[in-house]
Design a protein around this motif. Structure first.
Motif, short mmCIF file in Angstrom:
data_model
loop_
_atom_site.label_atom_id
_atom_site.label_comp_id
_atom_site.label_asym_id
_atom_site.label_seq_id
_atom_site.Cartn_x
_atom_site.Cartn_y
_atom_site.Cartn_z
N LEU A 273 40.13 47.63 36.08
CA LEU A 273 39.47 46.57 36.82
C LEU A 273 40.07 45.25 36.36
CD1 LEU A 273 35.87 47.87 36.25
CD2 LEU A 273 36.96 47.76 38.50
N CYS A 274 40.39 44.36 37.28
CA CYS A 274 40.95 43.08 36.86
C CYS A 274 40.32 41.93 37.65
CB CYS A 274 42.47 43.05 37.00
SG CYS A 274 43.12 43.38 38.64
N THR A 275 40.18 40.82 36.97
CA THR A 275 39.66 39.60 37.58
C THR A 275 40.54 38.44 37.16
OG1 THR A 275 38.14 39.24 35.72
CG2 THR A 275 37.27 40.41 37.64
N ALA A 276 40.50 37.36 37.92
CA ALA A 276 41.34 36.20 37.65
C ALA A 276 40.46 34.98 37.40
CB ALA A 276 42.27 35.94 38.83
N GLY A 277 41.09 33.90 37.01
CA GLY A 277 40.36 32.65 36.81
C GLY A 277 39.91 32.47 35.38
N GLU A 278 39.51 31.24 35.07
CA GLU A 278 39.09 30.91 33.71
C GLU A 278 37.72 31.47 33.36
OE1 GLU A 278 40.97 29.42 31.46
OE2 GLU A 278 42.60 29.39 32.91
N THR A 279 36.88 31.63 34.38
CA THR A 279 35.53 32.14 34.14
C THR A 279 35.36 33.48 34.84
OG1 THR A 279 34.69 30.95 36.08
CG2 THR A 279 34.59 29.82 33.95
N PRO A 280 34.54 34.38 34.31
CA PRO A 280 34.32 35.68 34.95
C PRO A 280 33.57 35.52 36.26
CG PRO A 280 32.82 35.38 33.10
CD PRO A 280 33.77 34.22 33.06
N PRO A 281 33.60 36.56 37.11
CA PRO A 281 32.84 36.49 38.36
C PRO A 281 31.36 36.26 38.09
CG PRO A 281 34.31 38.38 38.34
CD PRO A 281 34.32 37.82 36.96
N GLU A 282 30.70 35.70 39.08
CA GLU A 282 29.27 35.45 38.97
C GLU A 282 28.53 36.19 40.07
OE1 GLU A 282 28.92 31.23 39.20
OE2 GLU A 282 29.65 30.89 37.16
N GLY A 283 27.22 36.22 39.96
CA GLY A 283 26.37 36.76 41.01
C GLY A 283 26.65 38.23 41.30
N ARG A 284 26.70 38.56 42.59
CA ARG A 284 26.86 39.95 43.01
C ARG A 284 28.21 40.52 42.60
NH1 ARG A 284 21.95 42.04 43.55
NH2 ARG A 284 20.89 41.53 45.49
N ALA A 285 29.26 39.69 42.59
CA ALA A 285 30.57 40.18 42.16
C ALA A 285 30.52 40.62 40.70
CB ALA A 285 31.63 39.10 42.35
N ALA A 286 29.81 39.87 39.86
CA ALA A 286 29.65 40.27 38.46
C ALA A 286 28.87 41.57 38.36
CB ALA A 286 28.94 39.16 37.68
N GLU A 287 27.86 41.76 39.20
CA GLU A 287 27.09 43.00 39.19
C GLU A 287 27.98 44.19 39.54
OE1 GLU A 287 23.49 43.16 41.44
OE2 GLU A 287 22.94 41.09 40.96
#
Length: 297
Positions: A273-287
């Motif tokens: 699993l990979c994510t981009a950006g300085e901060t992790p996903p929030e809300g439903r994407a984080a779930e």
């Protein structure tokens, strides 16, 4: 003087003119007069600093610059369609759309049951799920075009945040009567056989072709089909061999096939699993990210 700004209407007009092969017919399709359409096209060319159309008595055709603009215009139109769809979802009370990109194995073997479980208890969530090769997923993630990506671990994920999703070994599938005697087989030995596989544009097909090219060889495909079910069915019929995720081989195992481990190190893959950006996903994407990390195979 206020600088001219390219509008989506002008891009749509340009596409209509090219499709019609005539400014007159393109203008009519856009419900414009010929004079108004011609003026808009001239301003568009002036703003871009290059000719977009070859004009002749036989009609019009795009220049090289025009073909480039047409390609981008199509992409922008698709992005606008997605935007309108997402805004319509908000208007109807669907508050979240999660953009998820993944490779072939994740799309076909690992995600379907997990996505079902995740969405079943969240009526306010949509998932925009798309299949790409792992390299293309990485490119899209680095451009922050999606919330979550799933890639095989053979690609470089520098600059992205990763978590383990699933084991994803690749195995060779043979007609039962021609399975090799040992438990494992080198990929180079498989190149002597005719193959059955997925379409050429699939991520797995492109990956295997790249591996074959490292031996200075190509893969001979007797036929390409759309699903692992069809691939393994054709192998069982004796049409050829195939390379598939171990999860697919287990799910579709039958008396007509034999399975062998591929001994090359790259065949023992993991999905990340990979994510981009300085901060992790929030809300439903984080779930969803946490759910997939916890429940991945």
């Amino acid at each position: 003087m206020v600088p001219y700004r390219i509008s989506t209407f002008d891009l749509h007009l340009f596409a209509a003119v090219v499709e019609a092969g005539s400014i007159t017919r393109g203008a009519a399709a856009m419900h414009l007069s010929l004079a108004a359409a011609s003026t808009r096209l001239q301003k568009l060319e002036h703003a871009l600093g290059t000719a977009l159309l070859h004009r002749s008595k036989l009609g019009i055709r795009p220049t090289d610059a025009g073909r480039t603009l047409l390609r981008h215009a199509g992409r922008l139109e698709r992005e606008l369609e997605i935007l309108h769809a997402e805004m319509a979802a908000h208007a109807h009370g669907i508050r979240s759309t999660i953009r998820l990109l993944c490779n072939t194995a994740a799309m076909t073997e690992h995600l379907p049951p997990l996505i079902g479980r995740f969405l079943a208890g969240r009526a306010d969530v949509d998932i925009d799920l798309r299949e790409l090769g792992s390299q293309d997923v990485l490119l899209a993630m680095r451009q922050e075009q999606a919330d979550i990506g799933i890639v095989a671990d053979y690609v470089g994920t520098e600059g992205l945040h990763t978590r383990l999703f699933a084991e994803d070994d690749l195995v060779a599938v043979f007609p039962a009567e021609s399975r090799p005697a040992g438990a494992g087989v080198p990929f180079a030995d498989l190149l002597e056989h005719p193959f059955v596989g997925l379409p050429a544009e699939s991520g797995l097909s492109r990956f295997l072709q790249g591996r074959a090219m490292q031996y200075g060889r190509g893969l001979h495909y007797r036929v390409r089909v759309r699903s692992f079910e069809a691939v393994i069915g054709l192998v069982g019929d004796g049409v050829g061999i195939a390379v598939v995720p171990a999860a697919a081989a287990r799910r579709l195992a039958c008396a007509g096939i034999g399975v062998a481990r591929i001994t090359d190190a790259w065949a023992a893959r993991k999905l990340l699993l990979c994510t981009a950006g300085e901060t992790p996903p929030e809300g439903r994407a984080a779930e969803l990210l946490d759910f997939l990390a916890r429940h991945g195979a």
